[in-house]
Design a protein around this motif. Structure first.
Motif, PDB file in Angstrom:
ATOM      1  N   GLU A 102      -2.555  -5.905  -5.608  1.00 13.15           N
ATOM      2  CA  GLU A 102      -3.100  -6.403  -4.345  1.00 13.15           C
ATOM      3  C   GLU A 102      -3.616  -5.222  -3.530  1.00 13.15           C
ATOM      4  O   GLU A 102      -3.023  -4.142  -3.540  1.00 13.15           O
ATOM      5  CB  GLU A 102      -2.051  -7.183  -3.545  1.00 13.15           C
ATOM      6  CG  GLU A 102      -0.833  -6.386  -3.145  1.00 13.15           C
ATOM      7  CD  GLU A 102       0.170  -7.193  -2.321  1.00 13.15           C
ATOM      8  OE1 GLU A 102      -0.146  -7.520  -1.169  1.00 13.15           O
ATOM      9  OE2 GLU A 102       1.259  -7.472  -2.847  1.00 13.15           O
ATOM     10  N   ARG A 103      -4.721  -5.415  -2.846  1.00 12.10           N
ATOM     11  CA  ARG A 103      -5.280  -4.323  -2.052  1.00 12.10           C
ATOM     12  C   ARG A 103      -4.458  -4.168  -0.773  1.00 12.10           C
ATOM     13  O   ARG A 103      -4.141  -5.151  -0.104  1.00 12.10           O
ATOM     14  CB  ARG A 103      -6.734  -4.608  -1.698  1.00 12.10           C
ATOM     15  CG  ARG A 103      -7.353  -3.517  -0.820  1.00 12.10           C
ATOM     16  CD  ARG A 103      -8.861  -3.538  -0.850  1.00 12.10           C
ATOM     17  NE  ARG A 103      -9.403  -3.072  -2.113  1.00 12.10           N
ATOM     18  CZ  ARG A 103      -9.516  -1.788  -2.481  1.00 12.10           C
ATOM     19  NH1 ARG A 103      -9.100  -0.834  -1.675  1.00 12.10           N
ATOM     20  NH2 ARG A 103     -10.020  -1.460  -3.642  1.00 12.10           N
ATOM     21  N   VAL A 104      -4.118  -2.919  -0.462  1.00 12.09           N
ATOM     22  CA  VAL A 104      -3.292  -2.631   0.710  1.00 12.09           C
ATOM     23  C   VAL A 104      -3.817  -1.373   1.400  1.00 12.09           C
ATOM     24  O   VAL A 104      -4.544  -0.568   0.814  1.00 12.09           O
ATOM     25  CB  VAL A 104      -1.808  -2.402   0.329  1.00 12.09           C
ATOM     26  CG1 VAL A 104      -1.167  -3.679  -0.213  1.00 12.09           C
ATOM     27  CG2 VAL A 104      -1.669  -1.272  -0.682  1.00 12.09           C
ATOM     28  N   GLN A 105      -3.410  -1.217   2.647  1.00 19.14           N
ATOM     29  CA  GLN A 105      -3.628   0.040   3.371  1.00 19.14           C
ATOM     30  C   GLN A 105      -2.284   0.404   4.004  1.00 19.14           C
ATOM     31  O   GLN A 105      -1.730  -0.378   4.770  1.00 19.14           O
ATOM     32  CB  GLN A 105      -4.718  -0.114   4.426  1.00 19.14           C
ATOM     33  CG  GLN A 105      -5.189   1.235   4.953  1.00 19.14           C
ATOM     34  CD  GLN A 105      -6.516   1.147   5.700  1.00 19.14           C
ATOM     35  OE1 GLN A 105      -6.532   1.116   6.926  1.00 19.14           O
ATOM     36  NE2 GLN A 105      -7.627   1.116   4.973  1.00 19.14           N
ATOM     37  N   ILE A 106      -1.783   1.584   3.626  1.00 21.16           N
ATOM     38  CA  ILE A 106      -0.425   1.980   4.013  1.00 21.16           C
ATOM     39  C   ILE A 106      -0.458   3.366   4.647  1.00 21.16           C
ATOM     40  O   ILE A 106      -1.072   4.290   4.099  1.00 21.16           O
ATOM     41  CB  ILE A 106       0.511   1.997   2.780  1.00 21.16           C
ATOM     42  CG1 ILE A 106       0.623   0.592   2.179  1.00 21.16           C
ATOM     43  CG2 ILE A 106       1.901   2.525   3.160  1.00 21.16           C
ATOM     44  CD1 ILE A 106       1.178   0.573   0.771  1.00 21.16           C
ATOM     45  N   THR A 117      -2.962   7.962   5.509  1.00 20.26           N
ATOM     46  CA  THR A 117      -3.215   6.523   5.390  1.00 20.26           C
ATOM     47  C   THR A 117      -3.960   6.320   4.083  1.00 20.26           C
ATOM     48  O   THR A 117      -5.020   6.914   3.867  1.00 20.26           O
ATOM     49  CB  THR A 117      -4.038   5.999   6.571  1.00 20.26           C
ATOM     50  OG1 THR A 117      -3.287   6.179   7.771  1.00 20.26           O
ATOM     51  CG2 THR A 117      -4.345   4.515   6.399  1.00 20.26           C
ATOM     52  N   ALA A 118      -3.356   5.523   3.224  1.00 16.65           N
ATOM     53  CA  ALA A 118      -3.898   5.321   1.881  1.00 16.65           C
ATOM     54  C   ALA A 118      -4.418   3.902   1.732  1.00 16.65           C
ATOM     55  O   ALA A 118      -3.743   2.942   2.118  1.00 16.65           O
ATOM     56  CB  ALA A 118      -2.815   5.581   0.836  1.00 16.65           C
ATOM     57  N   ASP A 119      -5.603   3.796   1.163  1.00 17.18           N
ATOM     58  CA  ASP A 119      -6.165   2.494   0.832  1.00 17.18           C
ATOM     59  C   ASP A 119      -6.198   2.396  -0.694  1.00 17.18           C
ATOM     60  O   ASP A 119      -6.671   3.317  -1.363  1.00 17.18           O
ATOM     61  CB  ASP A 119      -7.588   2.374   1.398  1.00 17.18           C
ATOM     62  CG  ASP A 119      -8.128   0.968   1.274  1.00 17.18           C
ATOM     63  OD1 ASP A 119      -8.140   0.257   2.292  1.00 17.18           O
ATOM     64  OD2 ASP A 119      -8.527   0.566   0.152  1.00 17.18           O
ATOM     65  N   GLY A 120      -5.669   1.320  -1.214  1.00 18.33           N
ATOM     66  CA  GLY A 120      -5.659   1.224  -2.673  1.00 18.33           C
ATOM     67  C   GLY A 120      -5.020  -0.048  -3.170  1.00 18.33           C
ATOM     68  O   GLY A 120      -4.927  -1.044  -2.445  1.00 18.33           O
TER      69      GLY A 120
END
Lengths: 149, 187
Positions: free
Chosen positions: A23-27, A103-106
């Protein structure tokens, strides 16, 4: 009915063997050393983050221990790839980001109780902001060599 | 119907009831959440297993590897080898990429930290082999890759990449000025 139940059960077993759904997330969180955080070998988990543990985080990342992203939600996300660099065992990109808040998008994959993260884009790199050395000194205590020898 | 339900229950039960500590000869590390665990598994490339990103030979040592446990299909993440030297497990498992192995070591299971299936591997062997290989090859591999590393002491004091970051950002990562003030107080 009997066939329906059997088919459902077999489908369930087959599904368990397949790759996890991503699932695409931004953490947002800190790049940490997962072994020290999880094992307690250096002390409580909060002592194994930030500046207090930065040198050890470098050692462990270079030593091939997995790095994780300790999210603002308190969850650890095991990092498998960062912006095309799949060097998750002692790679250069993860070493450069040791202790950084990013901040990581992936893509997130959940499997057997662990979170795995493929970072497609580091949206923000705030550098090292978690100043824990006032509370913990350095962890482990020998991380900084004694200037007196 | 009753027989079918019983059969399905039998299929499901072993997953929850497995005790992998039986026959383990793992050496304790006295970690809070360690449990001895010996089991058979297939060595897998984690990125391949999870995301379908599958280069040859599990990435030739660049990547973290997993242990897909034979008894229940659980994906175990070996975070650590057997050396008390800040060293991971991928180097130890890379020679077994794609193979069925038996491993012995310590599982980390800590509900308070919400962690399960994190593993310290101490010994490994191919299924069917009699001889175990100790999972302690990391420092030897590092020495082979860094023959010109200067200085004395363990690898982590001499690693060129680590020392480059410490020279640039200090031990705390905040620069030399912060380091100097801290060191004056710390020692």
């Amino acid at each position: 009915m009997r066939h329906t139940i059997l088919a459902t059960a077999l489908l369930g077993l087959a599904g368990a063997a397949q790759a996890a759904e991503g699932e695409r997330v931004q953490i947002t969180g800190e790049i940490i050393d997962t072994w020290c955080y999880y094992s307690g070998v250096m002390g409580p988990p909060e002592s194994t983050t930030g500046t207090a543990h930065h040198t050890c985080a470098l050692w462990c990342s270079a030593g091939g221990i997995p790095v994780g992203l300790l999210g603002d939600d308190g969850e650890v996300y095991m990092v498998l790839k960062i912006e095309g660099d799949d060097g998750s065992a002692s790679g250069d990109t993860q070493l450069r980001l040791a202790s950084h808040e990013i901040t990581a998008d992936g893509m997130l994959y959940r499997r057997d109780g662990l979170n795995y993260l493929v970072v497609e884009d580091v949206v923000a790199d705030n550098g090292i902001v978690n100043q824990t050395h006032d509370d913990w000194g350095v962890i482990p205590g020998f991380a900084i060599p004694d200037p007196e020898g | 119907m009753r027989k079918l339900i019983a059969l399905l229950a039998l299929v499901a039960t072993p997953v929850a009831a497995q005790d992998f500590s039986e026959n383990s000869e793992a050496r304790p590390w006295n970690l809070v959440a360690e449990v001895p665990a010996r089991f058979e598994a297939t060595v897998v490339d984690l990125l391949c297993e999870l995301a379908g990103d599958c280069p040859a030979n599990c990435g030739d040592g660049r990547r973290q590897l997993g242990l897909l446990r034979s008894a229940d299909g659980v994906l175990v993440y070996p975070n650590k080898n057997s050396q008390p030297a800040f060293t991971g497990a991928a180097v130890e498992l890379q020679p077994f990429c794609g193979q069925e192995v038996e491993v012995d070591g310590l599982m980390i299971t800590d509900p308070e930290l919400n962690v399960d299936n994190v593993y310290l591997v101490q010994t490994v062997r191919k299924v069917g082999d009699t001889e175990w290989t100790k999972a302690n090859q990391w420092t030897k591999a590092w020495a082979n890759s860094n023959p010109d590393a200067e200085g004395k002491g363990p690898w982590f004091r001499r690693d060129p990449r680590v020392n480059g970051f410490i020279e640039k950002d200090g031990y705390l990562g905040l620069g030399q000025e912060v380091d100097d003030a801290f060191i004056a107080d710390w020692f």
